[in-house]
Scaffold this motif. Structure first.
Motif, PDB file in Angstrom:
ATOM      1  N   MET A  77       0.829  -1.208   0.000  1.00  0.00           N
ATOM      2  CA  MET A  77       0.000   0.000   0.000  1.00  0.00           C
ATOM      3  C   MET A  77       0.861   1.255   0.000  1.00  0.00           C
ATOM      4  N   THR A  78       1.782   1.320   0.969  1.00  0.00           N
ATOM      5  CA  THR A  78       2.522   2.553   1.230  1.00  0.00           C
ATOM      6  C   THR A  78       3.457   2.908   0.079  1.00  0.00           C
ATOM      7  N   LEU A  97      -4.691   6.969   1.430  1.00  0.00           N
ATOM      8  CA  LEU A  97      -4.708   6.138   0.225  1.00  0.00           C
ATOM      9  C   LEU A  97      -5.091   6.926  -1.020  1.00  0.00           C
ATOM     10  N   ALA A  98      -5.776   8.053  -0.831  1.00  0.00           N
ATOM     11  CA  ALA A  98      -6.137   8.870  -1.987  1.00  0.00           C
ATOM     12  C   ALA A  98      -4.906   9.419  -2.694  1.00  0.00           C
ATOM     13  N   HIS A 148     -10.625   7.867  -4.550  1.00  0.00           N
ATOM     14  CA  HIS A 148     -10.850   6.596  -3.859  1.00  0.00           C
ATOM     15  C   HIS A 148     -11.398   5.516  -4.793  1.00  0.00           C
ATOM     16  N   ARG A 149     -12.402   5.842  -5.561  1.00  0.00           N
ATOM     17  CA  ARG A 149     -13.001   4.850  -6.453  1.00  0.00           C
ATOM     18  C   ARG A 149     -12.106   4.508  -7.633  1.00  0.00           C
ATOM     19  N   GLY A 170     -10.971  -1.349  -4.981  1.00  0.00           N
ATOM     20  CA  GLY A 170      -9.869  -1.543  -4.034  1.00  0.00           C
ATOM     21  C   GLY A 170     -10.039  -0.826  -2.716  1.00  0.00           C
ATOM     22  N   PHE A 171     -10.503   0.420  -2.751  1.00  0.00           N
ATOM     23  CA  PHE A 171     -10.609   1.191  -1.510  1.00  0.00           C
ATOM     24  C   PHE A 171     -11.597   0.537  -0.548  1.00  0.00           C
ATOM     25  N   GLY A 172     -12.737   0.125  -1.052  1.00  0.00           N
ATOM     26  CA  GLY A 172     -13.727  -0.530  -0.206  1.00  0.00           C
ATOM     27  C   GLY A 172     -13.200  -1.829   0.382  1.00  0.00           C
TER      28      GLY A 172
END
Length: 384
Positions: A128-129, A137-138, A181-182, A234-236
């Motif tokens: 992720m990072t 994350l945005a 995000h989406r 992915g975000f969800g």
């Protein structure tokens, strides 16, 4: 203290895993600390003995034992033996990476990857990072552009646990640059993918045997069949799984605090000053009394979170509360226990010194204490 969390099955599992740690990890831990990574043979041995992917359904080679308490036992035993760095390849694989595959992978993906997750042939990681994107994350910039049957991936990740040893890296990528995000998706990148490179082996002050690395993607072509879920989901998916990751860190925090307290009690009973054990001094007794009470209270709280998690009742806010509280407690307990050891606490031959170095990351990774408080604070609202 008496705990009601476990039954006889978990107690038997604890004895088995304790024996595994004693035989397969403890004798090699110092060498792995120097090397900065574990031998993958240990990980495969964990698979052979049934300590990997317990929640995987029997159809894919697992036990179908979707019971988070087994993960709690593993964490507690690794902390008890003071080898959490060497064992983190197991906890990350089981507690963090596997739930994404169980929840988001399609049937073909499960048949392709889950048997290896159980056997130990496939070690998982999640990326992720990024150098410019941590908890936000945005801000992820690693891109994945569809090109026929592939995604072409470009970007970089950092601070990736199992970054060197992993065989399958669940990578957070941006498939839509217009949606903060989406526009995020999860793409499983397999070892040996052209354009996917392992970068620097990062030099940490603690958890040194837990391999942490930078990863880079330069026109890496990843099959579209490796996408977990739909593009933009992915975000969800990440939000749904971060609660368990943070609960695992809460479990680790209170387990580490308890074992540090146990070491310190033994030391203070044996160590004498001015003709009496350290436990004979009021200051020592008061410090130990405070720490013992704080650890017991936190244990009850974290065990309750685990029980609620088993019933599907905790959310991201609950997990954030447990994570920041238990890891900050760990930091405080280990620091004060080292103080009670005096000069010996500064010597690496004593377990409290090694635990002190391993502890410092706990309030940072998985979301910093400050981020946890921000998550909680957003739900409280302004007074009316």
């Amino acid at each position: 203290m008496s705990r009601r969390l476990f039954d006889e099955t978990h107690d038997d599992f604890r004895q088995s895993f304790r024996a595994f740690v004693r035989a397969e990890i403890v004798p090699h831990h110092d060498r792995w600390e120097e090397a900065g990574r574990v031998d993958k043979e240990m990980f495969r041995a964990a698979g052979d003995q049934g300590f990997l992917g317990m929640a995987v359904p029997e159809a894919y080679g697992g036990l179908g034992a979707d019971d988070f308490r087994f993960h709690v036992v593993i964490i507690e035993e690794l902390q008890r033996a003071n080898v959490i760095g060497s064992g983190m390849c197991i906890t990350l694989h089981n507690d963090v990476v596997l739930p994404y595959l169980l929840g988001a992978a399609d049937e073909e993906q499960k048949r392709r990857w889950l048997p290896g997750f159980v056997s130990g042939e496939t070690m998982g990681a999640i990326a992720m990072t990024e150098p410019g994107a941590g908890s936000d994350l945005a801000a992820v910039r690693t891109s994945a552009v569809r090109d026929g049957d592939d995604y072409v991936v470009n970007g970089a990740k950092t601070f990736i646990t199992n970054g060197l040893n992993s065989d399958l890296v669940l990578t957070v990528v941006r498939t839509d640059p217009t949606e903060p995000h989406r526009g995020l998706s999860l793409l499983a990148v397999e070892d040996g993918t052209p354009g996917f490179e392992r970068g620097r082996h990062l030099d940490k002050i603690g958890l040194r045997s837990q391999d942490t690395a930078e990863l880079s993607f330069s026109d890496a072509r990843v099959p579209a069949a490796n996408l977990l879920g739909e593009p933009g989901s992915g975000f969800g998916t990440l939000m749904a799984n971060l609660a368990q990751e943070r609960l695992s860190l809460a479990v680790s925090g209170v387990a580490a605090a308890r074992v540090a307290l146990d070491w310190t009690l033994d030391y203070c009973r044996e160590r004498e000053a001015f003709g009496q054990p350290l436990t004979g001094f009021q200051n020592t007794k008061f410090v130990l009394a405070e720490l013992s009470t704080a650890v017991d209270v936190t244990q009850v709280y974290v065990d309750d979170l685990v029980e609620r998690h088993l019933r599907g009742e905790i959310d991201g806010v609950d997990a954030a509360k447990g994570k920041w509280w238990a890891t900050e407690l760990q930091k405080r307990v280990v620091d004060q226990c080292l103080q009670l050891h005096g000069g010996y606490g500064f010597m690496r031959e004593y377990p409290i010194a090694r635990a002190y170095l391993d502890t410092r990351i706990q309030t940072i990774y998985g979301g910093t204490t400050e981020i946890m408080k921000e998550i909680i604070g957003r739900t409280l609202g302004a007074a009316s």
